[in-house]
Design a protein around this motif. Structure first.
Motif, PDB file in Angstrom:
ATOM      1  N   GLY A 171      65.545 -18.211  47.847  1.00  0.00           N
ATOM      2  CA  GLY A 171      66.371 -19.135  46.763  1.00  0.00           C
ATOM      3  C   GLY A 171      67.685 -19.248  47.036  1.00  0.00           C
ATOM      4  O   GLY A 171      68.396 -18.760  47.770  1.00  0.00           O
ATOM      5  N   VAL A 172      68.113 -20.334  46.307  1.00  0.00           N
ATOM      6  CA  VAL A 172      69.727 -20.531  46.304  1.00  0.00           C
ATOM      7  C   VAL A 172      70.195 -20.316  44.849  1.00  0.00           C
ATOM      8  O   VAL A 172      69.610 -20.798  43.859  1.00  0.00           O
ATOM      9  CB  VAL A 172      69.933 -22.152  46.892  1.00  0.00           C
ATOM     10  N   ALA A 189      73.482 -30.942  50.321  1.00  0.00           N
ATOM     11  CA  ALA A 189      73.903 -29.801  50.722  1.00  0.00           C
ATOM     12  C   ALA A 189      73.113 -28.422  50.440  1.00  0.00           C
ATOM     13  O   ALA A 189      72.916 -27.460  51.359  1.00  0.00           O
ATOM     14  CB  ALA A 189      75.409 -29.332  50.076  1.00  0.00           C
ATOM     15  N   THR A 190      72.686 -28.302  49.184  1.00  0.00           N
ATOM     16  CA  THR A 190      71.627 -27.279  48.790  1.00  0.00           C
ATOM     17  C   THR A 190      70.375 -27.389  49.319  1.00  0.00           C
ATOM     18  O   THR A 190      69.697 -26.382  49.861  1.00  0.00           O
ATOM     19  CB  THR A 190      71.691 -27.231  47.312  1.00  0.00           C
ATOM     20  N   ARG A 191      69.708 -28.517  49.498  1.00  0.00           N
ATOM     21  CA  ARG A 191      68.549 -28.805  50.221  1.00  0.00           C
ATOM     22  C   ARG A 191      68.530 -28.096  51.719  1.00  0.00           C
ATOM     23  O   ARG A 191      67.639 -27.581  52.066  1.00  0.00           O
ATOM     24  CB  ARG A 191      68.094 -30.207  50.168  1.00  0.00           C
ATOM     25  N   LEU A 235      66.328 -31.388  43.603  1.00  0.00           N
ATOM     26  CA  LEU A 235      66.213 -30.489  44.709  1.00  0.00           C
ATOM     27  C   LEU A 235      64.873 -30.364  45.256  1.00  0.00           C
ATOM     28  O   LEU A 235      64.486 -30.283  46.560  1.00  0.00           O
ATOM     29  CB  LEU A 235      66.776 -29.051  44.741  1.00  0.00           C
ATOM     30  N   PHE A 236      63.891 -30.594  44.323  1.00  0.00           N
ATOM     31  CA  PHE A 236      62.479 -30.472  44.598  1.00  0.00           C
ATOM     32  C   PHE A 236      61.683 -31.557  44.637  1.00  0.00           C
ATOM     33  O   PHE A 236      60.419 -31.527  44.484  1.00  0.00           O
ATOM     34  CB  PHE A 236      61.754 -29.357  43.717  1.00  0.00           C
ATOM     35  N   GLY A 248      77.410 -19.791  47.446  1.00  0.00           N
ATOM     36  CA  GLY A 248      78.243 -20.459  47.840  1.00  0.00           C
ATOM     37  C   GLY A 248      77.502 -21.943  48.521  1.00  0.00           C
ATOM     38  O   GLY A 248      78.398 -22.498  49.451  1.00  0.00           O
ATOM     39  N   THR A 249      76.511 -22.381  48.153  1.00  0.00           N
ATOM     40  CA  THR A 249      76.002 -23.537  48.783  1.00  0.00           C
ATOM     41  C   THR A 249      76.681 -24.733  48.587  1.00  0.00           C
ATOM     42  O   THR A 249      76.631 -25.603  49.628  1.00  0.00           O
ATOM     43  CB  THR A 249      74.535 -23.759  48.163  1.00  0.00           C
TER      44      THR A 249
END
Length: 490
Positions: A278-279, A266-268, A297-298, A203-204
């Motif tokens: 983990g996401v 948002a995910t970071r 993200l990375f 739900g990220t």
């Protein structure tokens, strides 16, 4: 080549920090057209080839397990060995060795494998104590080699703590975590800091609401997508559409600064929490798969200026109530379908009600303990609208002591047991008007009070807490309760 970071949940299990979530397989197949497993496996192989080799699924995600199974048959290919994380979500009821083994073997049959890397367990209502039986049976199958590691899903901090203190070898808890839903940053993260369990976050992106698509857009009038129905409830509870727009604008500014997307920001933000391993990012197989965007993200990190800006927006929002998983177990039901009380009411009761001979206006609950006949008592008794619950200890089945040495975990189990007795007799914890707590060690007062307050924080019944010399058996706490059923105002 840029690849996703990796995380070791144990010395036997290393995952990609960005897992590919396959829940949308069920949505794609809802009209009856089943994805060809080999075609689906090819899409998964495309993910694995760039480092997204960890796949999350469940027994009810359509044919996701069979698609993953087709990928597993290609282990010798250049994609490397896929890591399979699936979930078992049984209906509440007795969790015997036979029931649990059958559930695990079904996962293995669908995967075409002799072991599942991570098997995650979901349970709807903790009032039914068989969830601990199931986890201990899974631990035995882990020793047999049928399960690599064990995780849980949507467990709150109290019940995760209880499982750990009862000796269940857990490595993960899959929970929602996002800029909108920050509950996991509280007591769950505190527990992770004191244990080896880590969070797998879903739900990220809040069903896509945390993306450029929704910035400066009018509030949607009608939503048919199940995921968006759920996360729109999150938005409404957190402060509404205008507050959400403020959050999106701040995230957009941060995204421009780093040359990434709002979704990346948002995910970071979730990924940088120490408790998070983990996401889980959803994938619609055969459609736009966003692999290049997810790889970003990375290649960046949020700085202190970014966190200050986001924290300022958080101050304008309303925190979601309760702990992770509460949305499935108690009001307000922040799920796609909304009110789940009917679903919970249909679940099997942990205890059966018996009539009291010669007293038609009374009823009682027995657990089957030999001591109920030896000593002549019942677990709980209803007389008209009054219910008395006997002194209750953390005992599973007939004689197993739960979480020896941990008073807080024992209190959690006891209160679930009391709740189950009240439910069987037509009441709930909201009806409790008095509790009495007996402790063997005054040093446990804070821990036990915290567990008591988690359940009764708003109800606030009359309460007495006593330190006593000892309890019979390996118990640190015993609790009795009294309830009075009254009409509720609407």
């Amino acid at each position: 080549m840029l690849t996703p970071d990796r995380y070791s949940l144990s010395n036997k299990l290393t995952i990609s920090r960005a897992l590919v979530g396959l829940w949308q397989v069920a949505d794609i197949e809802k009209e009856g057209k089943i994805i060809d497993p080999e075609e689906g496996a090819t899409h998964l192989a495309d993910y694995a080839q760039v480092g997204f080799n960890t796949f999350d699924m469940a027994d009810h995600y359509g044919s996701a397990e069979r698609i993953a199974g087709a990928l597993l048959q290609r282990q010798g290919s250049a994609t490397g060995h896929p890591v399979i994380c699936t979930k078992w979500c049984p209906k509440p009821g007795p969790m015997t060795e036979e029931v649990v083994r059958a559930g695990v073997m079904e996962r293995l049959e669908r995967l075409g494998s002799d072991k599942v890397d991570l098997l995650q367990f979901h349970w709807w209502s903790f009032e039914h104590p068989a969830w601990l039986d199931a986890l201990h049976q899974m631990a035995k199958l882990r020793e047999e080699g049928l399960i690599g590691e064990i995780g849980v899903t949507n467990f709150d901090a109290a019940h995760l703590h209880l499982a750990l203190m009862d000796g269940v070898p857990l490595v993960s808890n899959q929970v929602p975590f996002s800029l909108l839903d920050r509950r996991a940053a509280g007591s769950l993260s505190d527990l992770c800091a004191k244990s080896d369990v880590r969070l797998l976050s879903y739900g990220t992106l809040a069903g896509g609401f945390l993306s450029e698509r929704w910035i400066d857009q009018p509030e949607p009038a009608a939503i048919s997508d199940w995921s968006k129905m759920k996360y729109k409830r999150f938005i409404d509870t957190a402060g509404g559409w205008e507050v959400h727009q403020t959050l999106l604008r701040v995230a957009a500014k941060i995204a421009r600064k780093h040359g990434v997307s709002i979704s990346n920001v948002a995910t970071r933000w979730v990924l940088e929490h120490a408790a998070v391993a983990g996401v889980i990012i959803g994938a619609r197989l055969g459609e736009d798969q966003h692999r290049d965007d997810n790889l970003r993200l990375f290649q960046f990190a949020l700085d202190s200026e970014d966190h200050v800006a986001l924290d300022a927006v958080f101050e304008e929002t309303t925190p979601l109530p309760g702990d992770c998983g509460d949305e499935y177990r108690k009001p307000p039901f922040l799920t796609a379908s909304g009110d789940l009380s009917h679903h919970l009411d249909e679940m099997p009761k942990a205890f059966e009600v018996q009539p009291v001979p010669g007293r038609p206006d009374e009823a009682r609950v027995l657990t089957g303990s030999e001591w109920e006949d030896i000593a002549g008592y019942c677990r709980a008794r209803r007389i008209g609208d009054r219910i008395l619950v006997s002194g209750t200890t953390a005992t599973a089945g007939l004689d197993r002591s739960i979480a020896p040495g941990d008073a807080e975990a024992q209190t959690t189990f006891i209160l679930d047991k009391i709740a189950a007795a009240l439910t069987a007799l037509g009441a709930s914890m909201d009806d409790v008007i008095r509790t009495r707590v007996y402790l063997t060690d005054a040093d446990d007062v804070t821990a036990v009070s915290r567990a008591h307050g988690r359940v009764f924080g708003e109800i606030k019944p009359a309460n007495t807490l006593l330190e006593i010399a000892r309890l019979i058996g390996d118990y640190k706490v015993e609790i009795e309760a009294e309830a009075l059923i009254r009409s509720r105002s609407s």
